[in-house]
Scaffold this motif. Structure first.
Motif, short mmCIF file in Angstrom:
data_model
loop_
_atom_site.label_atom_id
_atom_site.label_comp_id
_atom_site.label_asym_id
_atom_site.label_seq_id
_atom_site.Cartn_x
_atom_site.Cartn_y
_atom_site.Cartn_z
N CYS A 193 -38.42 79.68 2.95
CA CYS A 193 -38.32 79.45 4.40
C CYS A 193 -39.53 78.68 4.91
CB CYS A 193 -38.24 80.77 5.16
SG CYS A 193 -36.76 81.72 4.84
N ARG A 242 -46.34 83.89 21.46
CA ARG A 242 -47.67 83.72 20.87
C ARG A 242 -48.08 82.25 20.85
NH1 ARG A 242 -48.13 84.35 14.51
NH2 ARG A 242 -46.97 82.40 14.77
N ALA A 248 -28.03 94.66 13.56
CA ALA A 248 -29.35 95.07 14.06
C ALA A 248 -30.42 94.09 13.58
CB ALA A 248 -29.68 96.48 13.59
N ARG A 263 -54.14 80.85 18.24
CA ARG A 263 -53.06 81.83 18.32
C ARG A 263 -53.64 83.22 18.47
NH1 ARG A 263 -49.49 80.07 13.16
NH2 ARG A 263 -47.89 78.94 14.30
N VAL A 278 -41.36 94.73 10.41
CA VAL A 278 -40.99 94.46 11.80
C VAL A 278 -42.13 94.84 12.75
CG1 VAL A 278 -39.50 95.34 13.64
CG2 VAL A 278 -38.49 94.62 11.46
N ASP A 304 -39.50 74.97 6.48
CA ASP A 304 -39.96 74.82 7.86
C ASP A 304 -41.10 73.80 7.93
OD1 ASP A 304 -40.03 75.42 10.59
OD2 ASP A 304 -41.62 76.90 10.33
N LEU A 354 -38.32 89.14 17.15
CA LEU A 354 -39.48 88.55 16.45
C LEU A 354 -39.69 87.10 16.86
CD1 LEU A 354 -39.37 91.17 14.80
CD2 LEU A 354 -39.84 89.84 12.77
N SER A 359 -48.94 84.03 6.57
CA SER A 359 -48.54 85.15 7.41
C SER A 359 -49.23 86.45 7.02
CB SER A 359 -47.02 85.34 7.36
OG SER A 359 -46.68 86.49 8.11
N PHE A 369 -43.28 97.08 -0.31
CA PHE A 369 -41.92 96.97 -0.85
C PHE A 369 -41.91 97.25 -2.35
CE2 PHE A 369 -41.16 94.80 3.11
CZ PHE A 369 -39.85 95.16 3.40
C1 LIG Z 1 -42.26 91.40 3.67
C2 LIG Z 1 -41.89 89.99 3.55
C3 LIG Z 1 -42.55 89.19 2.52
C4 LIG Z 1 -40.97 89.51 4.38
C5 LIG Z 1 -40.53 88.13 4.36
C6 LIG Z 1 -39.76 87.82 5.60
C7 LIG Z 1 -39.36 86.37 5.62
C8 LIG Z 1 -38.44 85.91 4.60
C9 LIG Z 1 -39.84 85.57 6.59
C10 LIG Z 1 -39.53 84.11 6.68
C11 LIG Z 1 -40.37 83.51 7.75
C12 LIG Z 1 -40.17 82.02 7.92
C13 LIG Z 1 -41.23 81.12 7.46
C14 LIG Z 1 -39.03 81.54 8.49
C15 LIG Z 1 -38.80 80.13 8.87
C16 LIG Z 1 -38.36 80.07 10.35
C17 LIG Z 1 -39.40 80.71 11.22
C18 LIG Z 1 -40.66 79.98 11.44
C19 LIG Z 1 -39.15 81.94 11.74
C20 LIG Z 1 -40.19 82.77 12.38
C21 LIG Z 1 -40.98 83.62 11.59
C22 LIG Z 1 -42.38 83.66 11.95
O1 LIG Z 1 -43.20 83.43 10.89
P1 LIG Z 1 -44.64 82.81 11.16
O2 LIG Z 1 -45.33 83.50 12.28
O3 LIG Z 1 -45.33 82.79 9.85
O4 LIG Z 1 -44.18 81.38 11.57
P2 LIG Z 1 -44.90 80.19 12.28
O5 LIG Z 1 -46.33 80.25 11.90
O6 LIG Z 1 -44.68 80.37 13.74
O7 LIG Z 1 -44.20 78.95 11.78
C23 LIG Z 1 -40.05 84.15 12.49
C24 LIG Z 1 -40.59 84.77 13.74
C25 LIG Z 1 -38.81 84.82 12.03
C26 LIG Z 1 -39.12 86.14 11.30
C27 LIG Z 1 -37.91 86.97 11.26
C28 LIG Z 1 -37.73 87.93 10.33
C29 LIG Z 1 -38.67 88.21 9.23
C30 LIG Z 1 -36.52 88.79 10.41
C31 LIG Z 1 -36.87 90.20 10.80
C32 LIG Z 1 -35.79 91.17 10.55
C33 LIG Z 1 -35.82 92.02 9.49
C34 LIG Z 1 -36.92 92.07 8.48
C35 LIG Z 1 -34.68 92.94 9.32
C36 LIG Z 1 -34.98 94.31 9.87
C37 LIG Z 1 -33.83 95.20 9.66
C38 LIG Z 1 -33.15 95.82 10.63
C39 LIG Z 1 -32.00 96.64 10.25
C40 LIG Z 1 -33.48 95.73 12.07
#
Ligand SMILES: CC(C)=CCC/C(C)=C/CC/C(C)=C/CC/C(C)=C/[C@@H]1[C@@H](COP(=O)(O)OP(=O)(O)O)[C@]1(C)CC/C=C(\C)CC/C=C(\C)CCC=C(C)C
Length: 595
Positions: A321, A478, A463, A576, A552, A325, A471, A296, A306
């Motif tokens: 995660c 995408r 939120a 993508r 975000v 996944d 997201l 990512s 951070f």
């Molecule tokens: C800065 C940093 C290292 C953050 C880490 C965030 C994190 C723990 C992400 C986990 C992502 C993940 C692998 C989840 C498994 C399920 C999944 C695939 C979810 C989708 C993520 C997309 O990731 P990617 O594009 O790499 O995935 P694919 O290639 O498609 O498999 C998601 C879209 C979910 C991502 C959702 C979030 C990170 C939550 C966002 C919300 C916040 C950060 C909170 C913001 C706070 C307020 C108050 C609004």
């Protein structure tokens, strides 16, 4: 002219420092300022007596008509300012180049280092001892080698100390993070020095210098001076970062590490016996960083801003995660995927069953992981900070992965498409993304110095869940093509029906024109959810507000690219849409400036 030396600052050093400050301002943390201020203080105190000695003993001089007048221990005010501005410039460049680097991954000790590193460290020590000996001999002899000798006996013992303490760490760091902040200011100051010597703003007396010119008016001694002082500043910064890395990486050894630790805390960390480092944890962090960087680009970039321990825990959460996944996604059959989900669920049962108990129970959990999961995935599970995370969202995430299994059977008679309508879509997004948003926030609550009221925490969690929907919708928008290739369609079946399409039509031809309309419809929904939750981010504590907004926004930027439709064409090898690197950097910088 009486202001010649002051003009050197006005024309050369201050504009360079100003430019660096302008670029770095949104990224600078209290900790960065603390490190820089400490180094300036140390540099000032270490250089003042030495410089004063040189001036009093006539090694160098300033024509009275080139300086304004005020002096401290014989050192002109402009020269004192030089100690400050040089340290500032080099520190700022170091900070800028080291922002993307998570220093925890470079913690190392003798056993972890390669034989080449060991040889290099020893070689460096021998070289520095040699420099000290040569310097001492030159000073003792007096005459033309005096100035060079004085530089070497003054600077090399400090360099030897920092090299001996942090040599393995320095060798492990990316070369550009160490070499560039030494080389760039050194060459720049060589040019400034050459101009100043040429104009007679300052002068080295002829009896105490070798008289070897490197280029133009630049004397060998001046070239060495800037090289060793910039090396010292960078090594000082590295020592700071190594101390901080040790402090943040080992919570068991340093349970209450503050965001801005006192010098006492730092010394304790810096002088912790490297043989006692938990290298299993360090190696796990290294693997997690590799996973994040590979998988990512958005979250990798966001992770750089951070602070301290929060950054490490977010990377570890990402890694868990991702691994979970991938285990499910890359299974060849539905039953294999289900087996992974069950194993992950058993792992959570064990990890939370033993929560708060002795380290020996943790070993029981680790033994389960080692027996049941592939080697490459084990550290991601073992290092998940379960003590800081509620278990509910983690189990719910597994439920989300189960929904993906409903797609199994595509291509045969058993085709299923679980996202029938908007409610299913939201349920899915809630399970796989809102859970992640909530988990991120629990880490934020734990690590932030600012403590929030329960009311604020609840609003933020709500939120974060809504933002998770946003997201995930962007993620689906995408990946329509990539998902279709795997027989998956996350666009609601009722949306397709309204366009006289079935999920099978999308699987067969994901590039048909109507898909673009549906993609935009999904993106509208994503931005609606984003708008509903974005303002609440303003109540986040200031130290994490900017970084979370960057996380975000850099993901939502994918959605913006897709809306402009440019991204659909500028695709990565995987098919993508991607956000160009310069645009991602701009998004991060802009949002940090505004936060
Ligand atoms: C800065 C940093 C290292 C953050 C880490 C965030 C994190 C723990 C992400 C986990 C992502 C993940 C692998 C989840 C498994 C399920 C999944 C695939 C979810 C989708 C993520 C997309 O990731 P990617 O594009 O790499 O995935 P694919 O290639 O498609 O498999 C998601 C879209 C979910 C991502 C959702 C979030 C990170 C939550 C966002 C919300 C916040 C950060 C909170 C913001 C706070 C307020 C108050 C609004």
């Amino acid at each position: 002219m009486a202001y010649d030396y002051a003009l050197v600052h006005l024309k050369y050093t201050i504009p360079f420092a100003g430019l660096l400050t302008l670029i770095l301002r949104p990224l600078l943390t209290k900790l960065d300022l603390y490190k820089t201020a400490t180094l300036i203080l140390v540099a000032f105190c270490a250089t003042l007596p030495w410089d004063s000695y040189l001036i009093r003993h006539g090694v160098w001089s300033y024509p009275p008509d080139a300086i304004a007048g005020p002096r401290l221990f014989g050192v002109p005010a402009e020269e004192l300012f030089f100690f400050v501005i040089q340290t500032y410039i080099t520190s700022m460049l170091y900070i800028l180049l080291n922002k993307p680097v998570l220093h925890a991954q470079f913690i190392t000790n003798r056993d972890d280092s390669s034989s080449t590193s060991r040889r290099l460290r020893t070689l460096g020590q021998v070289f520095l001892v040699g420099c000290i000996a040569v310097g001492a001999a030159l000073v003792k002899k007096g005459g033309e080698g005096t100035y060079l000798g004085l530089i070497l006996v003054w600077a090399c013992p400090f360099t030897l100390l920092t090299w001996s303490l942090s040599g393995y760490f320095i060798i492990k760091l990316p070369l550009a993070c160490v070499a560039t902040p030494i080389i760039v200011p050194t060459v720049y100051l060589w040019i400034v020095d050459e101009l100043a010597l040429g104009r007679g703003t300052w002068a080295i007396e002829s009896g105490t210098k070798l008289g070897w010119r490197i280029w133009g008016s630049l004397e060998l001694e001046e070239a060495v001076f800037f090289l060793v002082t910039n090396t010292l500043i960078v090594f000082g910064m590295v020592a700071f970062d190594r101390g901080l890395a040790v402090l943040y990486t080992f919570p068991e050894r340093f349970p209450n590490a503050p965001q801005t630790p006192s010098p006492g805390f730092l010394f304790k960390a810096l002088f912790t016996d490297p043989a006692k480092y938990d290298m299993v944890r360090v190696k796990g962090i290294r693997e997690a960083v590799v996973t994040l960087r590979r998988k990512s680009r958005s979250f990798y970039l966001a992770s750089s801003v951070f602070p301290g321990r929060l950054r490490i825990d977010l990377v570890l959460l990402y890694s868990f995660c991702r691994v979970a996944d991938d285990l499910v996604d890359e299974s060849r059959t539905e039953s294999e995927a289900l087996e992974w989900i069950n194993k992950l669920s058993n792992y959570l049962d064990l990890a939370y069953g033993f929560e708060g108990q002795s380290p020996s129970s943790r070993r029981y959990v680790d033994a389960y992981v080692e027996r049941n999961f592939p080697k490459a995935t084990q550290s991601a599970l073992e290092l998940l900070p379960t003590n800081l995370l509620p278990k509910g969202p983690l189990y719910e995430l597994l439920e989300g992965f189960k929904m993906d299994l409903s797609f199994a059977g595509t291509g045969s008679n058993g085709v299923q498409f679980p996202i029938k309508d908007e409610t299913d879509l939201e349920t899915y997004a809630h399970r796989v993304a809102s859970t992640v948003g909530e988990l991120c926030l629990w880490l934020v609550f734990h690590h932030c110095d600012t403590k929030l009221s329960e009311d604020k925490k609840s609003s933020l969690i709500l939120a974060a869940q809504t933002m998770g929907h946003a997201l995930q919708y962007v993620n689906i928008a995408r990946d329509i093509l990539v998902d279709a290739e795997m027989g998956r369609v996350y666009l609601p079946v009722n949306w397709l029906k309204a366009e006289n399409l079935t999920p099978q039509d999308i699987v067969r031809n994901p590039k048909q024109p109507k898909v673009e309309y549906l993609r935009q419809r999904l993106l509208d929904r994503a931005f609606k959810e984003y708008d509903r939750s974005r303002d609440t981010m303003n109540i986040l504590p200031s130290e994490v507000r900017g970084p979370l907004i960057v996380a975000v926004e850099s993901y939502m930027e994918i959605g913006r690219v897709l809306r402009e439709k440019t991204g659909v064409h500028s695709k990565s090898r995987k098919g993508r849409a991607t956000v160009p690197r310069s645009r991602r950097l701009w998004v991060a910088w802009k949002n940090l400036s505004a936060a």
